[in-house]
Scaffold this active site. Sequence first.
Site, mmCIF file in Angstrom:
data_model
loop_
_atom_site.group_PDB
_atom_site.id
_atom_site.type_symbol
_atom_site.label_atom_id
_atom_site.label_comp_id
_atom_site.label_asym_id
_atom_site.label_seq_id
_atom_site.Cartn_x
_atom_site.Cartn_y
_atom_site.Cartn_z
ATOM 1 N N GLY A 1 0.354 5.379 -4.577
ATOM 2 C CA GLY A 1 -0.218 6.658 -4.976
ATOM 3 C C GLY A 1 0.213 7.791 -4.066
ATOM 4 O O GLY A 1 0.553 8.891 -4.527
ATOM 5 N N TRP B 1 2.901 7.914 -2.266
ATOM 6 C CA TRP B 1 4.322 8.182 -2.504
ATOM 7 C C TRP B 1 4.490 9.109 -3.701
ATOM 8 O O TRP B 1 5.248 10.080 -3.644
ATOM 9 C CB TRP B 1 5.060 6.864 -2.754
ATOM 10 N N HIS C 1 3.421 3.446 -8.895
ATOM 11 C CA HIS C 1 3.321 2.010 -9.169
ATOM 12 C C HIS C 1 4.628 1.471 -9.753
ATOM 13 O O HIS C 1 5.034 0.348 -9.465
ATOM 14 C CB HIS C 1 2.160 1.737 -10.128
ATOM 15 N N ASP D 1 0.835 -1.208 0.000
ATOM 16 C CA ASP D 1 0.000 0.000 0.000
ATOM 17 C C ASP D 1 0.870 1.259 0.000
ATOM 18 O O ASP D 1 1.942 1.271 0.599
ATOM 19 C CB ASP D 1 -0.894 -0.005 1.248
ATOM 20 N N ARG E 1 0.479 9.154 -10.285
ATOM 21 C CA ARG E 1 0.276 7.914 -9.538
ATOM 22 C C ARG E 1 0.943 6.726 -10.231
ATOM 23 O O ARG E 1 1.421 5.803 -9.579
ATOM 24 C CB ARG E 1 -1.220 7.640 -9.364
ATOM 25 N N LEU F 1 12.450 -19.856 -4.038
ATOM 26 C CA LEU F 1 11.437 -18.935 -3.528
ATOM 27 C C LEU F 1 10.247 -18.937 -4.471
ATOM 28 O O LEU F 1 10.427 -18.877 -5.695
ATOM 29 C CB LEU F 1 12.022 -17.514 -3.425
ATOM 30 N N SER G 1 -6.543 -6.260 -6.452
ATOM 31 C CA SER G 1 -7.675 -6.932 -5.813
ATOM 32 C C SER G 1 -8.919 -6.881 -6.698
ATOM 33 O O SER G 1 -8.983 -6.090 -7.654
ATOM 34 C CB SER G 1 -7.988 -6.282 -4.464
#
Length: 237
Positions: free
Chosen positions: A18, A20, A32, A15, A28, A126, A60
């Site tokens: 935007g 930042w 990202h 989160d 924005r 990983l 999401s």
Amino acid sequence: MKLNTIPAHIAVIMDGNGRWAESQGKKRTEGHREGANAIDRLLDVALEYKIPNISLYAFSTENWKRPITEIQAIFGLLVEFIETRLDTIHSKGIRIHHSGARNKLSKTVLAKIDHAMAVTKKNKKLTANFCLNYGGHEEILSNFSRIMAVRKSKKESVDKPISPKEFEKYLYTFPLPPVDLLIRTAGEQRISNFLLWQSAYAEMYFTNTLWPDFGRTSLEEALLFFDSRKRKFGGLL
């Protein structure tokens, strides 16, 4: 840094991209982009600490409510991330996994994800699980439907109780283990429909750090927090 316990599965709600960007006087979309760089740092440090599984809340089911221009930018960056980093990710022994519904994702995005998963499927150092078009409620509801469909196809009873083992077999995250540590950045303190089943006994770590600023020190602080916890899973120590 020495730790007594390393989480087998870390989930991250990334989160603050935007916020930042706004704090930097940028668009924005630039937030990202910087967030993608933070993923690189996270995976590298995770490899050093031999953390076997990381789930990243990339997009999401609720994020479709955002402006179409931002949605297009996010998916454009995802495609770019795979195209420019896949060889490096593969060389480091990282396996790509996708958790989330495939509907609503474009053919281009699905092709890139499927290609990345195919190329890296044998890697074992990983697992980087990208939760894309993911929602915990949707996963649980569709999971039940998948189990019923499989039972009907095998002519098994649909009335038989579903065991946790059977249920987990059909989760998007299978065969990843339950989440041990859930990290959320940018000062928010909620899980926002993320890995609800998998996070039943997760330790929750919230930080004010915006995701693009998340780096080695940030992850190490979260690992120290996890190492300090006494995990009883409902029992007594």
